[in-house]
Design a protein around this motif. Sequence first.
Motif, short mmCIF file in Angstrom:
data_model
loop_
_atom_site.label_atom_id
_atom_site.label_comp_id
_atom_site.label_asym_id
_atom_site.label_seq_id
_atom_site.Cartn_x
_atom_site.Cartn_y
_atom_site.Cartn_z
N HIS A 70 46.72 41.01 45.85
CA HIS A 70 45.47 41.20 45.13
C HIS A 70 45.63 41.07 43.62
O HIS A 70 44.65 41.01 42.89
N TYR A 71 46.87 41.04 43.14
CA TYR A 71 47.08 40.96 41.70
C TYR A 71 46.63 39.61 41.13
O TYR A 71 46.13 39.55 40.01
N LEU A 72 46.80 38.54 41.89
CA LEU A 72 46.40 37.23 41.39
C LEU A 72 44.89 37.12 41.18
O LEU A 72 44.44 36.73 40.09
N PRO A 73 44.04 37.46 42.18
CA PRO A 73 42.60 37.42 41.91
C PRO A 73 42.18 38.32 40.74
O PRO A 73 41.32 37.94 39.94
N LEU A 74 42.80 39.50 40.62
CA LEU A 74 42.47 40.38 39.50
C LEU A 74 42.84 39.74 38.18
O LEU A 74 42.11 39.87 37.18
N ALA A 75 43.97 39.05 38.15
CA ALA A 75 44.38 38.37 36.91
C ALA A 75 43.41 37.26 36.54
O ALA A 75 43.08 37.07 35.36
N THR A 76 42.91 36.53 37.53
CA THR A 76 41.95 35.45 37.23
C THR A 76 40.63 36.03 36.71
O THR A 76 39.98 35.43 35.85
N ILE A 77 40.24 37.18 37.22
CA ILE A 77 39.05 37.84 36.69
C ILE A 77 39.27 38.22 35.24
O ILE A 77 38.40 38.03 34.38
N ALA A 78 40.46 38.73 34.94
CA ALA A 78 40.76 39.20 33.58
C ALA A 78 40.70 38.06 32.58
O ALA A 78 40.04 38.17 31.54
N TRP A 79 41.39 36.93 32.86
CA TRP A 79 41.37 35.87 31.85
C TRP A 79 40.03 35.13 31.84
O TRP A 79 39.61 34.58 30.82
N GLY A 80 39.31 35.14 32.98
CA GLY A 80 37.97 34.55 32.98
C GLY A 80 37.02 35.31 32.07
O GLY A 80 36.26 34.73 31.29
N ILE A 81 37.07 36.65 32.16
CA ILE A 81 36.23 37.49 31.29
C ILE A 81 36.66 37.32 29.83
O ILE A 81 35.81 37.26 28.92
N SER A 82 37.97 37.21 29.59
CA SER A 82 38.46 37.06 28.22
C SER A 82 37.93 35.79 27.57
O SER A 82 37.47 35.81 26.41
N LEU A 83 37.99 34.67 28.30
CA LEU A 83 37.48 33.43 27.73
C LEU A 83 35.97 33.47 27.54
O LEU A 83 35.44 32.93 26.55
N TYR A 84 35.27 34.15 28.44
CA TYR A 84 33.81 34.28 28.30
C TYR A 84 33.47 35.01 26.99
O TYR A 84 32.60 34.57 26.22
N PHE A 85 34.14 36.13 26.73
CA PHE A 85 33.86 36.86 25.51
C PHE A 85 34.36 36.13 24.26
O PHE A 85 33.80 36.29 23.17
N LEU A 86 35.39 35.31 24.44
CA LEU A 86 35.84 34.48 23.31
C LEU A 86 34.76 33.50 22.90
O LEU A 86 34.46 33.33 21.71
N PHE A 87 34.13 32.84 23.90
CA PHE A 87 33.04 31.91 23.60
C PHE A 87 31.90 32.64 22.87
O PHE A 87 31.28 32.08 21.96
N GLY A 88 31.63 33.87 23.26
CA GLY A 88 30.48 34.58 22.72
C GLY A 88 30.72 35.26 21.39
O GLY A 88 29.76 35.75 20.78
N ASN A 89 31.97 35.31 20.92
CA ASN A 89 32.27 36.04 19.69
C ASN A 89 32.81 35.17 18.56
O ASN A 89 33.01 35.66 17.45
#
Length: 592
Positions: free
Chosen positions: A108-127
Amino acid sequence: MKRRHLLPAALLVLGLLLPLLPTPEYWISLLNYIGLYALVALGLVLLTGVAGLTSFGQAAFVGLGAYSTAYLSLTYGLSPWLGLAAGLALTLASAWLIGAVTLRMSGHYLPLATIAWGISLYFLFGNLEMLNKYDGLSGIPPISIAGFELASGRSIYYLIWFVVLASVLALHNLLDSRPGRAIRALKGGGMMAEAMGVDTRHAKVVAFVMSALLACLSGWLYAHFQRTVNPSPFGLNYGIEYLFMAVIGGVGHIWGALLGAALLTVLKDVLQGLLPRLLGSSGNYELIVFGALMVALLQYAPNGLWPWVRRVFPPPARRGPPPEAEPLRTGGKPAAGEKVLEVKAARKQFGGLVAVNDVSFEVGAGEIVGLIGPNGAGKSTTFNLVTGVLPLSAGDVRYRGESIARLPSREIVLRGIARTFQHVQLLPAMSVLENVALGAHLRGEYHPRGGILASVLRLNRREEARLLHEAARQLHRVGLGEFLHVEAGSLALGQQRIVEIARALCCDPALLLLDEPAAGLRLQEKQALAGLLRQLRADGMSILIVEHDMDFVMNLTDRLVVMEFGTRIAEGRPEAIQKDPAVLEAYLGGVD
């Protein structure tokens, strides 16, 4: 025209004519979105359905492609084609870096990691101020081809679907090649793939990067279709929807990505208009329906909807042997009397448990040696020490004079040691021929970690012909030549064990390690297997065999090594071992 060709032909003609007919603009836009979403879903078919790696962050790579071309077009006035090149380069670099870090994880660590960097890039675009934060970028110029601007949904329609169909063809070409088989082998477990010479870490990263590049392509097309971008379409919700599309269509099937994208896009559009009217308020109620749909699908159609389509329109069956081709190069066989394998005081501890206790034995050229003992004696662990699956705690293993004790499995098979497994490890959905061809992974013309572009462009036909010809030759050698194009999972257990032997022979070994090859075989099949192994010995091959069938090993082997509780208790010719008091004690619990 055959029935299976009717639906694809009709869809192709309809797709070509739609923009030329007085079709509502809304329909064209909907088809464009289906094509854009299908590109991302195709990447997830490769990553999740084929390679067995789950990612919820693909929407972020769509954002990289969209923002790269939008920023360069608006800020520097660069051509959208240069924006595409920049987006692909940025996505390649970032996906390679993210994949190299996160794909080491499992469970389960891999899906959680993909969620983490997906959210990070999303907030990067928005900031980022340079990307105008959450307001995004607008006024993006259209794509131009030969001076013709694709400024409308109708004009960009053909480009979107050309890219989609080209991507489908590219993935088909890749998966029907040596690198594609390596990626497909990931889902069957890393140990088997590594034992066949596959660099599993590299194969995972390749699948991850290719899925990210497809998402980037979708983002580039989206930016110039919409002419505006903002962070909203690149968040976690869209990442989950893309995964839904792949799963609903059939996550293990390339065409399932298009089916899933079409169904989910149309259903979402219908529900967004219908549910607020029924419920009397606005909201994302369609997500509730999607959740219920996913539960039902996983219960009643876990492989998605595409297998149902294939039952109605079955693909053409492959028949006959592969075309004749130049034989693959073979390695030199050991000279008579040469020591092929030397196990010297091999020891393996798991904490305080000693599984293999200072075991020593040798295997000579053209010799069949049996490794026997009661259950739990440490035989399979010894096999894993010889083949690099487990590291030694102490001692040494030498192959033809060279220490291989610290080498990984893929380096050991390269030197001429091949193996089968105690529990059959085949890829059940792949044909018998493809399973066996996996054994020749290191014998291809291209570098084992290369050949991706050649496979995608179908420049590897000569290599493929040679690999498949070798696989067919080994299947005929073991007596399964009539099962070339049968799915491996449909064979009986005994036949699957013989397929594993053919796959091991495809590695061109000088030393063959067989872990319980006679298990599940009938008497005649055992006799045929014994005849094959005697022929291999006559050809100069050395064989180390673990087996519980005493009649089989006693009548086949030149020498036997007996283990009990991880320790070697006897070694000698079969007739001497049968009378050894220590062996009788181990097997029978005592002697008179």
